[in-house]
Scaffold this active site. Sequence first.
Site, short mmCIF file in Angstrom:
data_model
loop_
_atom_site.label_atom_id
_atom_site.label_comp_id
_atom_site.label_asym_id
_atom_site.label_seq_id
_atom_site.Cartn_x
_atom_site.Cartn_y
_atom_site.Cartn_z
N TYR A 1 0.87 -1.18 0.00
CA TYR A 1 0.00 0.00 0.00
C TYR A 1 0.91 1.23 0.00
CZ TYR A 1 -3.99 -2.95 1.38
OH TYR A 1 -4.99 -3.91 1.43
N PRO B 1 -12.54 0.35 -0.71
CA PRO B 1 -11.82 -0.94 -0.71
C PRO B 1 -10.48 -0.94 0.01
CG PRO B 1 -11.76 0.08 -2.89
CD PRO B 1 -12.66 0.93 -2.07
P1 RFL Z 1 -22.56 -8.11 -5.25
O1 RFL Z 1 -21.26 -8.81 -5.50
O2 RFL Z 1 -22.71 -6.73 -5.80
O3 RFL Z 1 -23.70 -9.06 -5.82
C1 RFL Z 1 -25.03 -8.61 -5.93
C2 RFL Z 1 -25.70 -9.39 -7.04
O4 RFL Z 1 -27.07 -8.99 -7.14
C3 RFL Z 1 -27.42 -8.82 -8.51
N1 RFL Z 1 -28.55 -7.89 -8.63
C4 RFL Z 1 -29.82 -8.28 -8.85
N2 RFL Z 1 -30.34 -9.49 -9.04
C5 RFL Z 1 -31.69 -9.55 -9.26
N3 RFL Z 1 -32.49 -8.45 -9.32
C6 RFL Z 1 -31.99 -7.22 -9.11
N4 RFL Z 1 -32.77 -6.14 -9.15
C7 RFL Z 1 -30.59 -7.10 -8.87
N5 RFL Z 1 -29.77 -6.05 -8.63
C8 RFL Z 1 -28.54 -6.55 -8.48
C9 RFL Z 1 -26.14 -8.32 -9.15
O5 RFL Z 1 -26.12 -8.55 -10.56
C10 RFL Z 1 -25.07 -9.10 -8.40
O6 RFL Z 1 -24.76 -10.31 -9.05
O7 RFL Z 1 -22.86 -8.03 -3.68
P2 RFL Z 1 -22.53 -9.07 -2.52
O8 RFL Z 1 -22.89 -10.46 -2.92
O9 RFL Z 1 -23.09 -8.50 -1.28
O10 RFL Z 1 -20.91 -9.06 -2.42
C11 RFL Z 1 -20.22 -7.91 -2.02
C12 RFL Z 1 -18.85 -7.85 -2.70
O11 RFL Z 1 -19.01 -8.03 -4.08
C13 RFL Z 1 -18.12 -6.51 -2.42
O12 RFL Z 1 -18.31 -6.10 -1.10
C14 RFL Z 1 -16.60 -6.61 -2.68
O13 RFL Z 1 -16.33 -6.85 -4.04
C15 RFL Z 1 -15.89 -5.32 -2.25
N6 RFL Z 1 -14.44 -5.33 -2.53
C16 RFL Z 1 -13.54 -5.97 -1.70
N7 RFL Z 1 -13.98 -6.66 -0.63
C17 RFL Z 1 -13.10 -7.34 0.16
O14 RFL Z 1 -13.53 -7.94 1.15
N8 RFL Z 1 -11.75 -7.41 -0.10
C18 RFL Z 1 -11.23 -6.76 -1.16
O15 RFL Z 1 -10.02 -6.88 -1.40
C19 RFL Z 1 -12.12 -5.97 -2.00
N9 RFL Z 1 -11.66 -5.32 -3.05
C20 RFL Z 1 -13.94 -4.64 -3.63
C21 RFL Z 1 -12.53 -4.66 -3.87
C22 RFL Z 1 -14.78 -3.96 -4.50
C23 RFL Z 1 -14.24 -3.28 -5.58
N10 RFL Z 1 -15.15 -2.60 -6.44
C24 RFL Z 1 -15.23 -2.84 -7.83
C25 RFL Z 1 -16.21 -1.84 -5.86
C26 RFL Z 1 -11.98 -3.99 -4.93
C27 RFL Z 1 -12.83 -3.27 -5.78
C28 RFL Z 1 -12.18 -2.51 -6.90
C1 PHB Z 2 -7.49 -6.58 -4.54
O1 PHB Z 2 -6.58 -7.42 -4.71
O2 PHB Z 2 -8.38 -6.40 -5.37
C2 PHB Z 2 -7.47 -5.75 -3.31
C3 PHB Z 2 -6.60 -6.06 -2.29
C4 PHB Z 2 -6.56 -5.27 -1.14
C5 PHB Z 2 -7.42 -4.20 -1.03
C6 PHB Z 2 -8.33 -3.91 -2.05
C7 PHB Z 2 -8.35 -4.68 -3.20
O3 PHB Z 2 -7.36 -3.42 0.08
#
Ligand code: RFL
Ligand code: PHB
Length: 394
Positions: free
Chosen positions: A201, A293
């Site tokens: 980081y 994130p």
């Molecule tokens: P999701 O993954 O958004 O899934 C929700 C699903 O619901 C569908 N949906 C619908 N389906 C039916 N009818 C509707 N009206 C609907 N509206 C939506 C969607 O198509 C989708 O398939 O939520 P969920 O399951 O709660 O999961 C949450 C995680 O995806 C999210 O918190 C993480 O990706 C966040 N995140 C990270 N979390 C970590 O714990 N460690 C990480 O390293 C981390 N890195 C990140 C991240 C999120 C990122 N972005 C893109 C925001 C890095 C990034 C860049």
């Molecule tokens: C990732 O690998 O996507 C990632 C890892 C650590 C973070 C956020 C995203 O804090």
Amino acid sequence: MRTQVGIIGAGPSGLLLSRLLQLNGVDSVVLERQSADYVLGRIRAGILESGTCGMLRQARAGERMDAEGLVHSGIELCSGSRRQRIDLAALTGGKTVMVYGQTELTKDLMDAHEAAGSHIVYEAKDVAISELDSDTPKLTYIKDGAEHTIVCDFVAGCDGFHGVSRRTIPEDQLNTYERVYPFGWLGLLADTKPVGDELIYVNSERGFALCSMRSRTRSRYYIQCALHENVEDWPEERFWETLSTLLPSETAAKLETGNALEMSIAPLRGFVAEPMRHGRLFLAGDAAHIVPPTGAKGLNLAASDIHLLSTALIAFYQNGQSELIERYSDNCLARVWKAQRFSWWMTTLLHRFPDASAYDRQLQMAELNYLAQSTAAQTALAENYVGMPYEDGK
Ligand code: RFL
Ligand code: PHB
């Protein structure tokens, strides 16, 4: 059609919930707006807390993660010429995190569901919840032009931040809290050797950078970008050049560049909706809360919500207990707010804020100095990074 729990969304929250219910004899149907390929195409989280790994094993979908995931026992923080390793394991009595992509975790859950013949409807359009105040809420949706209705005992809103579930709750029944950050993250995924063995980081004068990975041969890098920027503004060469200028020179010298498999921009936001239950509708994961994130908490919070929700629903069906259902929202929110605080703190510590004064910058430096000198400060970071305990969330 009739089911016990109607689940909206087949992201990690919905797939994990449905699987845990299935293994405990509770019937569910999952409705997902997108196709399975689309869901798998979203590149998101990469760091799993041990509680999240435990949930995946409990769902009998943890085999590949245990074989291919990378166990990390430290992270590095860099600022100017200072590099500091936070020894997560030494500071937390041996706790570690697992590097395993959300895409892989989702695929493993999808495969387990497919093998079990679970009822998951992809490309379910116009999902709507009705009769929420009755004992039998209904879900309607359109599939291949035909309307379908599912009568449920409970509805689990696992449909992410932009889903329909949270919006179904009357506005005057929901409190929302939000902080929108004045920058985003531009991410790039490439089949190149990660620049370090652990995550790095970086707080640079020119902005934040993160060197992460998905495997020993697949890198994931992020750089801070302005809110108004688009991926089209960022040819790959510009990304690699900018990343090099943000990294410490000895790290930049080792950076292996290559063709991008994916590039995307994510805005940074903190958001919480309370309570996380409205009658027979539960909100879980991103449907109820978003974190920036920086602390790697979003997916892990989704998993801890599902731990509490699955336990509550199983206790209801197996023993007729509704106590855990009553406590679901409070128990989730206690952990959610701790993760909000940590994610805000990491974000504030490491990014360049466009409106930051010289005073604000000095505070960041003082905080990083303090971290360098104080084991207590490092322990606070480490125990949050590896994940606060589940227990009852208090
Ligand atoms: P999701 O993954 O958004 O899934 C929700 C699903 O619901 C569908 N949906 C619908 N389906 C039916 N009818 C509707 N009206 C609907 N509206 C939506 C969607 O198509 C989708 O398939 O939520 P969920 O399951 O709660 O999961 C949450 C995680 O995806 C999210 O918190 C993480 O990706 C966040 N995140 C990270 N979390 C970590 O714990 N460690 C990480 O390293 C981390 N890195 C990140 C991240 C999120 C990122 N972005 C893109 C925001 C890095 C990034 C860049
Ligand atoms: C990732 O690998 O996507 C990632 C890892 C650590 C973070 C956020 C995203 O804090």
